[in-house]
Design a protein around this motif. Structure first.
Motif, PDB file in Angstrom:
ATOM      1  N   LEU A   1      27.503  37.417  44.794  1.00 13.51           N
ATOM      2  CA  LEU A   1      28.653  38.084  44.856  1.00 13.51           C
ATOM      3  C   LEU A   1      29.894  36.840  44.812  1.00 13.51           C
ATOM      4  O   LEU A   1      30.624  37.035  43.674  1.00 13.51           O
ATOM      5  CB  LEU A   1      29.199  39.150  45.665  1.00 13.51           C
ATOM      6  N   GLY A   2      29.587  35.838  45.655  1.00 11.38           N
ATOM      7  CA  GLY A   2      30.632  34.952  45.690  1.00 11.38           C
ATOM      8  C   GLY A   2      30.616  34.085  44.342  1.00 11.38           C
ATOM      9  O   GLY A   2      31.911  33.807  43.803  1.00 11.38           O
ATOM     10  N   LEU A   3      29.539  33.930  44.105  1.00  7.24           N
ATOM     11  CA  LEU A   3      29.155  33.186  42.830  1.00  7.24           C
ATOM     12  C   LEU A   3      29.839  33.974  41.621  1.00  7.24           C
ATOM     13  O   LEU A   3      30.474  33.098  40.786  1.00  7.24           O
ATOM     14  CB  LEU A   3      27.898  32.621  42.540  1.00  7.24           C
ATOM     15  N   ALA A   4      29.355  34.950  41.484  1.00  4.50           N
ATOM     16  CA  ALA A   4      30.099  35.792  40.261  1.00  4.50           C
ATOM     17  C   ALA A   4      31.672  35.792  40.364  1.00  4.50           C
ATOM     18  O   ALA A   4      32.167  35.535  39.353  1.00  4.50           O
ATOM     19  CB  ALA A   4      29.571  37.120  40.265  1.00  4.50           C
ATOM     20  N   LEU A   5      32.322  36.025  41.601  1.00  2.82           N
ATOM     21  CA  LEU A   5      33.549  35.970  41.612  1.00  2.82           C
ATOM     22  C   LEU A   5      34.179  34.495  41.359  1.00  2.82           C
ATOM     23  O   LEU A   5      35.377  34.421  40.729  1.00  2.82           O
ATOM     24  CB  LEU A   5      34.175  36.312  42.936  1.00  2.82           C
ATOM     25  N   GLY A   6      33.680  33.462  41.704  1.00  4.91           N
ATOM     26  CA  GLY A   6      34.137  32.042  41.350  1.00  4.91           C
ATOM     27  C   GLY A   6      33.996  31.738  39.920  1.00  4.91           C
ATOM     28  O   GLY A   6      35.066  31.413  39.543  1.00  4.91           O
ATOM     29  N   ALA A   7      32.857  32.254  39.261  1.00  2.00           N
ATOM     30  CA  ALA A   7      32.860  32.059  38.055  1.00  2.00           C
ATOM     31  C   ALA A   7      34.006  33.126  37.051  1.00  2.00           C
ATOM     32  O   ALA A   7      34.635  32.440  36.089  1.00  2.00           O
ATOM     33  CB  ALA A   7      31.492  32.432  37.366  1.00  2.00           C
ATOM     34  N   PHE A   8      34.158  34.036  37.708  1.00  2.00           N
ATOM     35  CA  PHE A   8      35.185  34.929  36.794  1.00  2.00           C
ATOM     36  C   PHE A   8      36.495  34.264  37.216  1.00  2.00           C
ATOM     37  O   PHE A   8      37.356  34.332  36.447  1.00  2.00           O
ATOM     38  CB  PHE A   8      35.254  36.454  37.626  1.00  2.00           C
ATOM     39  N   ALA A   9      36.695  33.693  38.457  1.00  2.00           N
ATOM     40  CA  ALA A   9      37.884  33.277  38.710  1.00  2.00           C
ATOM     41  C   ALA A   9      38.423  31.996  37.906  1.00  2.00           C
ATOM     42  O   ALA A   9      39.414  31.721  37.131  1.00  2.00           O
ATOM     43  CB  ALA A   9      38.108  32.732  40.281  1.00  2.00           C
TER      44      ALA A   9
ATOM     45  N   ARG B   1      48.442  34.381  40.642  1.00  2.00           N
ATOM     46  CA  ARG B   1      47.201  34.515  39.762  1.00  2.00           C
ATOM     47  C   ARG B   1      45.975  34.548  40.924  1.00  2.00           C
ATOM     48  O   ARG B   1      44.961  35.292  40.702  1.00  2.00           O
ATOM     49  CB  ARG B   1      46.888  33.448  38.955  1.00  2.00           C
ATOM     50  N   THR B   2      46.135  33.411  41.998  1.00  2.00           N
ATOM     51  CA  THR B   2      45.179  33.476  42.979  1.00  2.00           C
ATOM     52  C   THR B   2      45.181  34.893  43.655  1.00  2.00           C
ATOM     53  O   THR B   2      44.272  35.611  44.335  1.00  2.00           O
ATOM     54  CB  THR B   2      45.582  32.569  43.982  1.00  2.00           C
ATOM     55  N   LEU B   3      46.415  35.481  44.047  1.00  2.00           N
ATOM     56  CA  LEU B   3      46.452  36.789  44.713  1.00  2.00           C
ATOM     57  C   LEU B   3      46.043  37.829  43.874  1.00  2.00           C
ATOM     58  O   LEU B   3      45.252  38.707  44.399  1.00  2.00           O
ATOM     59  CB  LEU B   3      47.836  37.017  45.142  1.00  2.00           C
ATOM     60  N   ALA B   4      46.308  37.879  42.929  1.00  2.00           N
ATOM     61  CA  ALA B   4      45.499  38.875  41.750  1.00  2.00           C
ATOM     62  C   ALA B   4      44.219  38.831  41.721  1.00  2.00           C
ATOM     63  O   ALA B   4      43.515  39.833  41.873  1.00  2.00           O
ATOM     64  CB  ALA B   4      46.377  38.805  40.340  1.00  2.00           C
ATOM     65  N   LEU B   5      43.472  37.513  41.583  1.00  2.00           N
ATOM     66  CA  LEU B   5      42.189  37.475  41.678  1.00  2.00           C
ATOM     67  C   LEU B   5      41.777  37.959  43.263  1.00  2.00           C
ATOM     68  O   LEU B   5      40.631  38.520  43.205  1.00  2.00           O
ATOM     69  CB  LEU B   5      41.676  36.153  41.569  1.00  2.00           C
ATOM     70  N   GLY B   6      42.631  37.520  43.951  1.00  2.00           N
ATOM     71  CA  GLY B   6      42.168  38.231  45.624  1.00  2.00           C
ATOM     72  C   GLY B   6      41.947  39.707  45.716  1.00  2.00           C
ATOM     73  O   GLY B   6      41.062  40.110  46.299  1.00  2.00           O
TER      74      GLY B   6
END
Lengths: 705, 286
Positions: A58-66, A96-101
């Motif tokens: 999940l972390g990897l997918a979120l990182g790629a999305f970010a 942008r970071t908060l939104a991704l958060g």
């Protein structure tokens, strides 16, 4: 900072994120992966292991999305307009970071809420079934502590990895700046690396430090291999993402060309590819944990010797060791982690040597306040774990003396290297003081820890589990004043004043107490922590059948099923499996998973007051008649519990080598007579070491032991 | 408010985008002309605080770049040549968002939606806008808040003639004291609104002055030639326009010398002045 423009910026970023289609596959995938792969329904702390891989994915997918989100504004040119508006660039990055958060947070809630609800329901219903009035609010609170701690530990670990990744990432950033000579996007790139700001919210050690039981249970992920794998994963992941960003931050023209797309795709593949070995290491580590649990014990467990007593530790010739006659211990644990002890020990000079000084071993964390000999104050010397008391006059051989020692100390300060895992502790909710840890004075110079060579570096410093008294069994009279939350102190009975007492001849005394729910079922005594008290586990028919069969074949009663205090792995580390007389259940083929899961989710340790005799076969046991009898007993027990198929499938590694004597005896002896013989043998083993004569029954016409 | 640019250099690696630019932009509209790659967009990005120059000074009013970037952004309206819009916001949301950012009243957003004739599409997402609509919303965000300095790169691209005329009106309506820099390839757009023109070529300023002065650069070089329909093109002259009129070929030519004995001198336009500066194939005639 929360100005109107920043709020508008944040709202805009949130709209852009959540109105696009791309987050939704993640939102759907997160619980699906978690439910299908993560075994979220696994009980309590077992989820710690189960959650690792899906959360990494999940972390990897979120990182790629970010990374994709970061470069999207640049590529389509909307950032060029945005950055000319009167708003600091760092605020753009932050928004942008908060939104991704929020996406991270949503996925995080998705994977934790089912666990939370499941735990809360099972916990509360099980408690109610057990006749305990447990308010739902309390259930929610306790379950929340467990689940949030677990989830926070992962996010915390990932945040640490992100920070670690930021260091090489920053170096790469400098190169990027030199290359492009553009400082405009620095804050964005830096923020892109730190896509997990929410992970900084907590680590279990930080937030739950006050709850030592939970915190200690969450230590598993700090094991070196796993920890390094996670860190490596995130460092490489961050670098990969950074590379991706650099490539995508090139001119839009490049990004649109096939070459740019290929490079970006390659960077993503390299990132995933680089992460794969670390995921494999994680997976391997988890598997190794299971193996270590399965194999642990034989290498260090004192094996039964038929013809000789367990080898005593040889004292130095010049320092004869006193023989303990009796212990009168008054232990005050009401101000944890402080322990205050008054020990009155009767010691006798050995029959063959006079004593001019008493040498005792007492854990070095204890500060000795006063020593008296037969009521008279006496001088003493303290050096590391040793307490030396010169005698005013030498003790003649066989002469006794009563030494009274008052001492106090912080018992939470002994931790296993290198993971700071508490192996002895006293807290408001848990008491764990193994005898081998040296919480009461042991005669002679004892080694309180030992080094053990195992493939896993985890198992390095262990409690010494050899017999400290050369098998002597002095009379112990132990009184313990424990915190009120302790509802059970294993082996002790509660007195009217609330204190706990044990008065018995023992070779050793362990203090193991906690807020456990206790019940008797048949000859089996369960002590189960509340958070593990759901009917699925405590009422497990399989476990009960197995234990009942064991009881039937060994005559041992009661068998106590007690929770390990700080998680199975930690218990393993501390050597307490053996301290409590627990031998691992031998897994049978086809059933091994279920059996091993018993251990994991009950975190049980079986307290078999059976002396040296263990009914359980041990992998790699060298074998003799006793081993063959143990194997026979195991086979009979498993047959009774699960049927002959299960017994037949016991793995060869767990079988003792064939013994013709035992085989012939088993072939000609009816089952009832076999059972009787084994019960007698166990009974003898509880009283004294077995002797060759005890096995005379194996010969034709030998009768019963 | 004036914008002063002194000895400005901008390099991308070995490529020199701007070299020794000295320029002053004063009240009114300044047109920026130049071929592709002349450095127009780079200069505009520097003024829009998006690029740091390699060397040189930029003063915008009393502010100096890049030190006082934040102050400059407060009085800046910027429209890049190629820009994107957050496709998941509606037109109204986007302009309100811009209004908040520029510390302008939110009702300004609605007013500008009307000005660029996007009232009806105000609640549609920007991702669904046509190219012309996106250009208009981009112009609206740049003009919103009536910025002291307006920097617009090719604002008329994608606009129909009516919208181009309306854009010129909007620019003309700006309050006195404001400075605008408009980059375009279409000299005709500037003729209606620009007070001054700067011509960039290969990163250097080749001309700075009024449109009349630009036209004057072609004085004596513009010719009108009328001949048979099949008359060959005269050698050595750049054809600016040619058309068949009543069976005869009428050509307008740019040439330092009379290209044909029958050619008549003609009054030059600003575009012809610009063409005379950059010459055939982009080579500047000395």
């Amino acid at each position: 900072m929360i100005t109107k423009p920043f709020r508008a910026l944040l709202a805009s970023e949130l709209r852009q994120l959540w109105r696009s289609l791309l987050p939704w596959p993640l939102i759907v995938a997160a619980p699906a992966v978690f439910i299908l792969v993560g075994q979220w329904q696994a009980p309590a702390l077992e989820r710690l292991v189960q959650m690792q891989e899906p959360l990494a994915l999940l972390g990897l997918a979120l990182g790629a999305f970010a990374a994709w989100t970061w470069q999207r504004g640049r590529r389509n040119g909307s950032d060029e307009v945005l950055l000319a508006w009167p708003l600091p660039s760092w605020q753009v990055g932050l928004a942008r970071t908060l939104a991704l958060g929020t996406l991270t947070l949503a996925c995080w809630l998705e994977v934790t809420l089912p666990s939370l609800i499941y735990t809360m329901v099972s916990y509360a219903t099980a408690a109610q079934a057990a006749g305990m009035a447990l308010p739902w609010a309390q259930a929610l609170h306790d379950s929340g502590l467990i689940i949030l701690s677990l989830a926070a530990s992962f996010l915390g670990a990932q945040a640490l990895g992100q920070l670690a990744g930021a260091l090489p990432g920053l170096a790469a950033l400098v190169l990027l700046i030199l290359y492009r000579a553009i400082a405009l996007f620095v804050p964005r790139l830096a923020a892109g690396i730190l896509q997990w700001p929410y992970g900084l919210l907590a680590t279990p050690e930080f937030i739950w430090g006050g709850n030592s039981r939970l915190a200690a249970g969450l230590q598993a992920h700090l094991y070196t291999g796993l920890f390094l794998a996670q860190q490596g994963f995130w460092v490489l992941g961050s670098l990969g993402m950074l590379t991706l960003l650099i490539l995508l931050f090139r001119s839009r023209r490049d990004a649109r060309q096939l070459r740019g797309k290929l490079l970006a795709g390659a960077a993503l593949l390299v990132t995933v590819g680089a992460a794969a070995p670390f995921i494999a290491v994680e997976h391997g580590f988890v598997a190794a944990q299971w193996r270590a649990i399965a194999e642990y014990g034989e290498a260090v467990k004192p094996s039964l010797r038929l013809s000789e007593a367990p080898a005593p530790r040889e004292p130095a010739p010049s320092t004869p060791v006193a023989v303990p006659v009796g212990y009168d211990l008054a232990v005050d644990l009401t101000r944890p982690p402080l322990a205050q002890v008054q020990a009155t020990v009767g010691l006798q000079a050995p029959a063959d040597a006079p004593l001019d000084a008493l040498t005792l071993t007492l854990r070095r964390c204890f500060e000795v306040d006063a020593v008296s000999l037969d009521g008279a104050a006496a001088p003493f010397e303290r050096q590391n774990d040793l307490l030396r008391i010169p005698l005013p006059a030498p003790l003649a051989p066989g002469q006794a003396v009563t030494v009274t020692i008052a001492y106090h100390g912080n018992v939470a300060d002994w931790r296993l290297d290198p993971y700071e895992t508490p192996a002895a502790l006293a807290s408001t909710g848990l008491v764990l003081l193994p005898a081998g840890w040296g919480w009461y004075p042991l005669p002679g110079e004892q080694r309180l820890t030992w080094e053990i060579g195992m493939s896993s570096a985890v198992f390095r410093a262990l409690a010494d589990r050899t017999q400290p008294f050369n098998d002597a069994e002095p009379l112990f009279d132990v009184t313990v004043r424990a915190p009120s939350a302790i509802t059970d102190l294993t082996g002790f009975t509660q007195q009217s004043g609330g204190s706990w007492r044990l008065a018995a001849k023992r070779n050793r005394v362990n203090l193991l107490g906690g807020p456990w729910w206790k019940r008797m079922q048949g000859g089996i005594e369960y002590a189960v922590p509340l958070e593990e008290l759901d009917t699925w586990r405590a009422g497990s028919a399989d476990l009960q059948r197995l234990l009942a069969a064991a009881q039937d074949w060994t005559g041992v009663a009661p068998i106590a099923v007690v929770p390990s205090p700080v998680g199975l792995a930690t218990l393993d580390d501390a050597g307490l499996l053996d301290e409590t007389g627990f031998g691992l259940i031998e897994p049978g083929a086809g059933r091994d998973r279920a059996l091993m899961r018993f251990e994991q989710w009950l975190r049980l340790s079986l307290s078999l007051p059976a002396g040296d005799f263990s009914v359980w076969t041990q992998a790699g046991y060298t074998g003799d008649e006793i081993a063959a009898l143990r194997a026979l007993a195991s086979t009979r027990i498993v047959t009774d519990a699960y049927g002959s198929d299960a017994a037949a499938s016991l793995p060869p590694a767990g079988q003792a080598p064939p013994d013709t004597l035992v085989a012939a005896w088993a072939a000609r002896t009816p089952a009832a007579a076999q059972k009787e013989a084994l019960r007698r043998l166990v009974h003898i083993a509880q009283l004294r070491p077995l002797a060759p004569a005890d096995l005379a029954f194996l010969k034709d016409g030998g009768g019963q032991p | 408010m004036d914008v002063e640019i002194k000895a400005l250099d901008m390099r991308y690696g070995r490529h020199i985008a701007l070299r020794g630019i000295d320029m002053t932009l004063s009240e009114g509209v300044t047109g920026l002309l130049g071929l592709n790659g002349a450095g127009k967009s780079t200069l505009m990005k520097i003024l829009a605080t998006l690029l740091l120059p390699t060397r040189g000074q930029v003063h915008i009013g009393s502010w100096r770049l890049p030190r006082e970037q934040a102050q400059v952004r407060r009085c800046l309206g910027y429209l890049p040549q190629e820009f994107g819009l957050p496709g998941n916001l509606t037109g109204r949301e986007y302009l309100r968002y811009a209004a908040i950012m520029k510390d302008a009243p939110e009702r300004e957003a609605d007013r500008w939606l009307s000005e660029v004739a996007l009232d009806e599409a105000a609640n549609r997402r920007l991702g669904g806008y046509s190219g012309g609509m996106k250009q208009r919303i981009g112009i609206a965000q740049a003009l919103l808040g009536d910025p002291d300095l307006l920097v617009v790169d090719e604002p008329t691209a994608g606009l129909d003639p009516e919208q181009r005329a309306h854009l010129r009106t909007l620019l003309a309506q700006r309050r006195p004291g404001r400075v605008a820099l408009i980059s375009t390839h279409v000299v005709a757009d500037l003729e209606q609104v620009a007070d001054r023109v700067v011509v960039l070529h290969k990163g250097e300023v080749r001309f700075s002055g009024t449109l009349d002065e630009l036209a004057a650069r072609a004085e004596g070089c513009v010719w009108s030639l009328s001949g048979p329909a099949n008359a060959p093109r005269p050698l050595g002259a750049q054809i600016i326009a040619e058309r068949l009129q009543e069976g005869r070929m009428v050509r307008r030519l740019l040439s330092a010398a009379r290209p044909d004995p029958s050619a008549e001198p003609a009054a030059p336009t600003a575009e012809e002045g610009y063409l005379s500066l950059i010459g055939r194939g982009g080579e500047v005639e000395q």
